[in-house]
Design an enzyme around this catalytic site. Structure first.
Site, PDB file in Angstrom:
ATOM      1  N   LYS A 178      -0.970  -9.369   3.498  1.00 23.83           N
ATOM      2  CA  LYS A 178      -0.222  -8.852   4.765  1.00 23.83           C
ATOM      3  C   LYS A 178      -1.135  -7.698   5.362  1.00 23.83           C
ATOM      4  O   LYS A 178      -1.949  -7.121   4.799  1.00 23.83           O
ATOM      5  CB  LYS A 178       0.895  -8.195   3.915  1.00 23.83           C
ATOM      6  CG  LYS A 178       1.804  -7.425   5.227  1.00 23.83           C
ATOM      7  CD  LYS A 178       3.203  -7.140   4.856  1.00 23.83           C
ATOM      8  CE  LYS A 178       3.503  -5.929   3.984  1.00 23.83           C
ATOM      9  NZ  LYS A 178       2.922  -4.555   4.317  1.00 23.83           N
TER      10      LYS A 178
ATOM     11  N   GLU B 252       9.508  -3.860  10.353  1.00 22.31           N
ATOM     12  CA  GLU B 252       9.999  -2.709   9.658  1.00 22.31           C
ATOM     13  C   GLU B 252      10.461  -1.934  10.950  1.00 22.31           C
ATOM     14  O   GLU B 252       9.825  -1.571  11.915  1.00 22.31           O
ATOM     15  CB  GLU B 252       8.978  -2.145   9.216  1.00 22.31           C
ATOM     16  CG  GLU B 252       9.146  -0.352   8.483  1.00 22.31           C
ATOM     17  CD  GLU B 252       8.287   0.167   7.555  1.00 22.31           C
ATOM     18  OE1 GLU B 252       7.146  -0.605   7.021  1.00 22.31           O
ATOM     19  OE2 GLU B 252       8.585   1.286   6.949  1.00 22.31           O
TER      20      GLU B 252
ATOM     21  N   GLU C  11      -1.234  -5.161   9.017  1.00 19.71           N
ATOM     22  CA  GLU C  11      -0.492  -4.399   9.701  1.00 19.71           C
ATOM     23  C   GLU C  11      -0.990  -4.459  11.372  1.00 19.71           C
ATOM     24  O   GLU C  11      -2.044  -3.847  11.593  1.00 19.71           O
ATOM     25  CB  GLU C  11      -0.256  -2.906   9.425  1.00 19.71           C
ATOM     26  CG  GLU C  11       0.705  -2.721   8.205  1.00 19.71           C
ATOM     27  CD  GLU C  11       0.915  -1.346   7.822  1.00 19.71           C
ATOM     28  OE1 GLU C  11       0.626  -0.613   8.628  1.00 19.71           O
ATOM     29  OE2 GLU C  11       1.143  -1.239   6.478  1.00 19.71           O
TER      30      GLU C  11
ATOM     31  N   ASP D 105      -0.985  -6.133   0.130  1.00 23.42           N
ATOM     32  CA  ASP D 105      -1.407  -5.504   1.381  1.00 23.42           C
ATOM     33  C   ASP D 105      -3.011  -5.264   1.452  1.00 23.42           C
ATOM     34  O   ASP D 105      -3.577  -4.838   0.586  1.00 23.42           O
ATOM     35  CB  ASP D 105      -0.703  -4.197   1.553  1.00 23.42           C
ATOM     36  CG  ASP D 105       0.587  -3.951   2.079  1.00 23.42           C
ATOM     37  OD1 ASP D 105       0.792  -4.876   3.001  1.00 23.42           O
ATOM     38  OD2 ASP D 105       1.649  -3.015   1.765  1.00 23.42           O
TER      39      ASP D 105
ATOM     40  N   ASP E 184       0.888  -1.258  -0.151  1.00 26.87           N
ATOM     41  CA  ASP E 184       0.167  -0.124  -0.001  1.00 26.87           C
ATOM     42  C   ASP E 184       0.840   1.236   0.098  1.00 26.87           C
ATOM     43  O   ASP E 184       0.364   2.359   0.033  1.00 26.87           O
ATOM     44  CB  ASP E 184      -1.073  -0.167   1.227  1.00 26.87           C
ATOM     45  CG  ASP E 184      -0.371   0.195   2.599  1.00 26.87           C
ATOM     46  OD1 ASP E 184       0.948  -0.115   2.811  1.00 26.87           O
ATOM     47  OD2 ASP E 184      -1.169  -0.023   3.451  1.00 26.87           O
ATOM     48  N   SER E 185       2.191   1.052   0.019  1.00 30.72           N
ATOM     49  CA  SER E 185       2.971   2.191  -0.012  1.00 30.72           C
ATOM     50  C   SER E 185       2.862   2.957  -1.769  1.00 30.72           C
ATOM     51  O   SER E 185       3.173   3.894  -1.836  1.00 30.72           O
ATOM     52  CB  SER E 185       4.420   1.783  -0.268  1.00 30.72           C
ATOM     53  OG  SER E 185       4.633   0.518  -1.061  1.00 30.72           O
TER      54      SER E 185
HETATM   55  O1  KIV Z   1       3.491  -0.998   1.466  1.00 32.29           O
HETATM   56  C1  KIV Z   1       4.786  -1.565   1.484  1.00 32.29           C
HETATM   57  O2  KIV Z   1       5.580  -1.380   0.583  1.00 32.29           O
HETATM   58  C2  KIV Z   1       5.215  -2.048   2.842  1.00 32.29           C
HETATM   59  C3  KIV Z   1       6.779  -2.100   2.906  1.00 32.29           C
HETATM   60  C4  KIV Z   1       7.248  -0.741   3.168  1.00 32.29           C
HETATM   61  C5  KIV Z   1       7.330  -3.512   3.610  1.00 32.29           C
HETATM   62  O3  KIV Z   1       4.613  -2.545   3.595  1.00 32.29           O
END
Ligand code: KIV
Length: 264
Positions: free
Chosen positions: A112, A181, A114, A84, A45-46
């Site tokens: 994934k 992280e 968080e 994510d 989600d970056s």
């Molecule tokens: O969203 C993302 O790219 C991430 C990485 C920073 C691990 O979660």
């Protein structure tokens, strides 16, 4: 390379070979990265920051993640795809199942999420429904407003002990992978040794089972012109993008990246 599965990743951990993970958001990069030997592609989600230009990942929606996961799946040549679940799309186990169904149908092999130990019931519920889960611990960008900024986590003893306990609780709940992280390297090493599942790190030193970076960072591309301390610009000395990607894969496999200057 044969298609990468969870079995492949577990064997890499058991054999002490580093796992290479990198973000991708489109078919071209998914193709280049999987051809370069990246084993796990993270549709992170970056993308809210590096593609959409937001100042955090909070505006990203499940629809955004579905679009980019579909694109990555079309270009991918055998890597394991982790996607994510974005902010507020897994606030309850039921919501996590609905959101994950969309990402898995779009082509993800794993989702994934968080958080911390409190996610254990969500993890168990997802795994029972056929969704492998990676839990992202330490600096969790979706909770930046609670954390008070993008800061290294686990420097204090109580926080460090809580992270070790959370890792073990999440493994017991069924998590197939953990991602750490921005935590001190010694703590990341301890967590990596304490669980059987692979632990991927970013800003967590060289002792984790694998490494991940945001691909824009690896290529030295940044809106602000600054790169975080844990990033290395692999375009320096590389003639083109495919070479930079191969250099990243080689550096992680040889445990040359991250170097001490990238650690906390
Ligand atoms: O969203 C993302 O790219 C991430 C990485 C920073 C691990 O979660």
């Amino acid at each position: 390379m044969p298609d990468v599965t969870l079995t492949t990743l577990n064997k890499l951990k058991q054999n002490g070979e580093k796992i290479v993970c990198l973000t991708a958001y489109d078919a071209t990069f998914a193709h280049l990265e999987s051809q370069a030997g990246v084993e796990v592609i993270l549709v992170g989600d970056s993308l809210g920051m590096v593609l959409q230009g937001h100042d955090s990942t909070l505006p990203v929606t499940v629809e955004d993640m579905v679009y980019h996961t579909r694109s990555v799946r079309r270009g991918n040549a055998g890597a394991f795809i982790m996607a994510d679940l974005p902010f507020m799309s897994y606030a309850t186990p039921d919501q996590a199942i609905q959101s994950s169904a969309q990402l898995m149908r779009a082509g993800a092999h794993m989702v994934k999420i968080e958080g911390a130990g409190w996610l254990a019931p969500t993890v168990t519920s997802l795994v029972r429904n056929g969704v492998p889960v990676c839990v992202h611990l330490g600096l969790t960008p979706q909770t930046v407003n609670v954390l008070g900024g993008y800061k290294v986590q686990g420097r204090e003893e109580a926080q460090a002990r809580a992270l070790v306990d959370d890792a073990s609780a999440l493994e017991a709940a069924g998590a197939s992978m953990l991602l750490l992280e921005c935590v001190p390297s010694a703590l990341a090493d301890e967590i990596t040794r304490s669980v059987r599942v692979p632990v991927i790190g970013i800003g967590a030193g060289s002792g984790t089972d694998g490494q991940v970076l945001v691909v824009h960072d690896l290529l030295g591309l940044s809106i602000s012109g600054r790169l975080p301390k844990f990033v290395k610009n692999f375009m320096i000395g590389a003639p083109d993008v495919p070479s930079a990607l191969r250099n990243y894969v080689d550096a992680v496999k040889r445990v040359e990246f991250p170097a001490p200057e990238h650690e906390f």
